[in-house]
Scaffold this motif. Structure first.
Motif, short mmCIF file in Angstrom:
data_model
loop_
_atom_site.label_atom_id
_atom_site.label_comp_id
_atom_site.label_asym_id
_atom_site.label_seq_id
_atom_site.Cartn_x
_atom_site.Cartn_y
_atom_site.Cartn_z
N TYR A 203 0.83 -1.21 0.00
CA TYR A 203 0.00 0.00 0.00
C TYR A 203 0.87 1.26 0.00
O TYR A 203 0.95 1.98 0.99
CB TYR A 203 -0.92 0.00 1.22
N PRO A 204 1.53 1.55 -1.14
CA PRO A 204 2.42 2.72 -1.20
C PRO A 204 1.68 4.04 -1.33
O PRO A 204 2.28 5.11 -1.21
CB PRO A 204 3.24 2.44 -2.45
N GLY A 205 0.37 3.98 -1.56
CA GLY A 205 -0.43 5.18 -1.76
C GLY A 205 -1.34 5.01 -2.95
O GLY A 205 -1.09 4.18 -3.82
N GLY A 206 -2.43 5.75 -2.98
CA GLY A 206 -3.38 5.64 -4.07
C GLY A 206 -4.79 5.69 -3.55
O GLY A 206 -5.05 6.12 -2.42
N SER A 207 -5.73 5.23 -4.37
CA SER A 207 -7.15 5.37 -4.03
C SER A 207 -7.57 4.50 -2.85
O SER A 207 -8.55 4.81 -2.17
CB SER A 207 -8.01 5.01 -5.25
N VAL A 208 -6.85 3.40 -2.59
CA VAL A 208 -7.23 2.51 -1.49
C VAL A 208 -6.79 3.08 -0.15
O VAL A 208 -7.53 3.03 0.84
CB VAL A 208 -6.64 1.11 -1.71
N GLY A 209 -5.60 3.61 -0.08
CA GLY A 209 -5.06 4.14 1.17
C GLY A 209 -3.55 4.09 1.13
O GLY A 209 -2.94 3.59 0.17
N THR A 210 -2.92 4.60 2.17
CA THR A 210 -1.46 4.63 2.28
C THR A 210 -1.04 4.05 3.61
O THR A 210 -1.52 4.50 4.66
CB THR A 210 -0.93 6.08 2.16
N TYR A 211 -0.17 3.06 3.59
CA TYR A 211 0.28 2.46 4.84
C TYR A 211 1.25 3.39 5.56
O TYR A 211 2.24 3.84 4.98
CB TYR A 211 0.97 1.11 4.58
N ARG A 212 0.95 3.65 6.83
CA ARG A 212 1.81 4.48 7.67
C ARG A 212 2.12 3.71 8.94
O ARG A 212 1.24 3.47 9.77
CB ARG A 212 1.12 5.81 8.00
N ALA A 213 3.39 3.33 9.08
CA ALA A 213 3.78 2.44 10.17
C ALA A 213 3.52 3.03 11.55
O ALA A 213 3.26 2.29 12.50
CB ALA A 213 5.26 2.08 10.02
N ARG A 214 3.57 4.33 11.69
CA ARG A 214 3.38 4.93 13.01
C ARG A 214 1.96 4.72 13.52
O ARG A 214 1.75 4.52 14.72
CB ARG A 214 3.69 6.44 12.96
N THR A 215 1.00 4.75 12.63
CA THR A 215 -0.40 4.68 13.05
C THR A 215 -1.08 3.37 12.67
O THR A 215 -2.24 3.16 13.05
CB THR A 215 -1.21 5.84 12.43
N MET A 216 -0.39 2.50 11.95
CA MET A 216 -1.01 1.28 11.43
C MET A 216 -0.09 0.08 11.65
O MET A 216 1.10 0.23 11.90
CB MET A 216 -1.28 1.41 9.92
N LEU A 217 -0.66 -1.11 11.53
CA LEU A 217 0.10 -2.34 11.35
C LEU A 217 -0.70 -3.20 10.40
O LEU A 217 -1.89 -2.95 10.20
CB LEU A 217 0.35 -3.07 12.68
N CYS A 218 -0.07 -4.17 9.79
CA CYS A 218 -0.84 -5.06 8.93
C CYS A 218 -0.59 -6.50 9.31
O CYS A 218 0.43 -6.84 9.91
CB CYS A 218 -0.58 -4.78 7.45
N ALA A 219 -1.55 -7.35 8.97
CA ALA A 219 -1.48 -8.75 9.35
C ALA A 219 -2.21 -9.57 8.29
O ALA A 219 -3.17 -9.11 7.68
CB ALA A 219 -2.12 -8.98 10.72
N GLY A 220 -1.73 -10.78 8.10
CA GLY A 220 -2.33 -11.68 7.12
C GLY A 220 -1.39 -12.83 6.87
O GLY A 220 -0.55 -13.15 7.70
N GLU A 221 -1.51 -13.44 5.69
CA GLU A 221 -0.66 -14.54 5.28
C GLU A 221 -0.12 -14.22 3.89
O GLU A 221 -0.82 -13.63 3.07
CB GLU A 221 -1.44 -15.85 5.25
N ALA A 222 1.12 -14.62 3.63
CA ALA A 222 1.74 -14.32 2.35
C ALA A 222 0.92 -14.85 1.18
O ALA A 222 0.78 -14.20 0.14
CB ALA A 222 3.16 -14.90 2.30
N ALA A 223 0.33 -16.01 1.37
CA ALA A 223 -0.47 -16.62 0.30
C ALA A 223 -1.92 -16.18 0.34
O ALA A 223 -2.73 -16.63 -0.48
CB ALA A 223 -0.39 -18.14 0.39
#
Length: 277
Positions: A203-223
């Motif tokens: 999520y480098p930026g764009g219509s979906v959103g922008t990942y910001r490590a200070r205020t966010m974290l992400c979780a899931g599975e590689a596959a």
């Protein structure tokens, strides 16, 4: 469990009201009642701090009015996603939704157990950025207290629960397939906290959103395969017995290379001036 309308379109995962259907091509967040994709049913006793947000006037009675998730961090205090409280979701400012309630202690939305407690007050983070999705949280004050033992501890800055690779569990009543298959029973999915570099690449930026490590974290599975989904917005991401995130946004549900993005709880503590654990 994903919190967007359609992961590819708008990450926020709130449920759209049946009376006002929001087109999938719209960038407006869908109401946050999605369920966990690739998950399994759980009894609410396994996560008594997991609550559903409800307004039957707005969303009808088929799912007890459920449109988003939330998490109790005190007997009268619930955290949820800021986008769940937006007028586009509720049809009016939250203070003008007279039947806004929290459903607690209930695995099945249409069961008679548990409690339905009126929301007395809503505070939405004024720094919530709907473009990047940063700061996506709100605080609900309840009119009556939840039972003892119904709240969860929050992980402060530096807590090992945030480390990449940590197994975490996300809870919700939302879409279980990513294609509009909503359930009326509480589900959970096990995911892993991802490295910030992975999230920034997704999520480098764009219509979906922008990942910001200070205020966010992400979780899931590689596959892919396990994730939050539409309608899970505001629900808890828990690791090592502590709350680390709130379901916030993402692209699609359970897609490879598109992990779910969560509001970072340590940043919520910092913003509110609450103790860091």
């Amino acid at each position: 469990m994903r919190r967007r309308l359609a992961r590819a379109l708008a990450r926020p995962l709130a449920l759209a009201a049946a009376s006002t259907v929001i087109p999938l091509a719209s960038a407006v967040p869908a109401a946050a009642d999605s369920i966990v994709v690739g998950g399994f049913p759980v009894d609410v006793s396994e996560g008594p701090w997991t609550v559903a947000l409800s307004s039957r006037d707005r969303f009808g009675g088929t799912r007890a009015g459920q449109f988003c998730g939330g998490v109790a961090v005190g007997r009268t205090t619930v955290l949820t996603a800021a986008h769940c409280m937006e007028e586009e979701v509720l049809g009016a400012p939250p203070e003008r939704v007279p039947d806004l309630r929290v459903i607690a202690g209930r695995s099945e939305l249409l069961a008679k157990g548990g409690q339905e407690i009126a929301v007395r007050d809503v505070w939405v983070n004024p720094d919530h950025d709907a473009v990047t999705n940063s700061g996506d949280f709100a605080v609900l004050s309840l009119a009556e207290p939840l039972p003892q033992g119904s709240s969860i501890a929050m992980a402060g800055a530096g807590d090992p629960a945030y480390r990449a690779g940590t197994e975490a569990t996300v809870y919700g009543w939302g879409d279980t397939t990513g294609s509009g298959s909503y359930t009326g029973s509480l589900h959970a999915a096990r995911v892993h906290v991802q490295r910030d570099a992975v999230c920034e690449k997704a999520y480098p930026g764009g219509s979906v959103g922008t990942y910001r490590a200070r205020t966010m974290l992400c979780a899931g599975e590689a596959a892919g395969g396990r994730d939050a989904c539409q309608g899970d917005s505001g629900g808890p991401l828990v690791a090592q017995g502590r709350l680390i995130g709130l379901v916030s946004w993402g692209a699609g549900c359970g897609w490879a290379g598109s992990p779910g993005v969560y509001t970072r709880v340590s940043e919520i503590l910092s913003t509110l001036g609450w103790p860091q654990g």
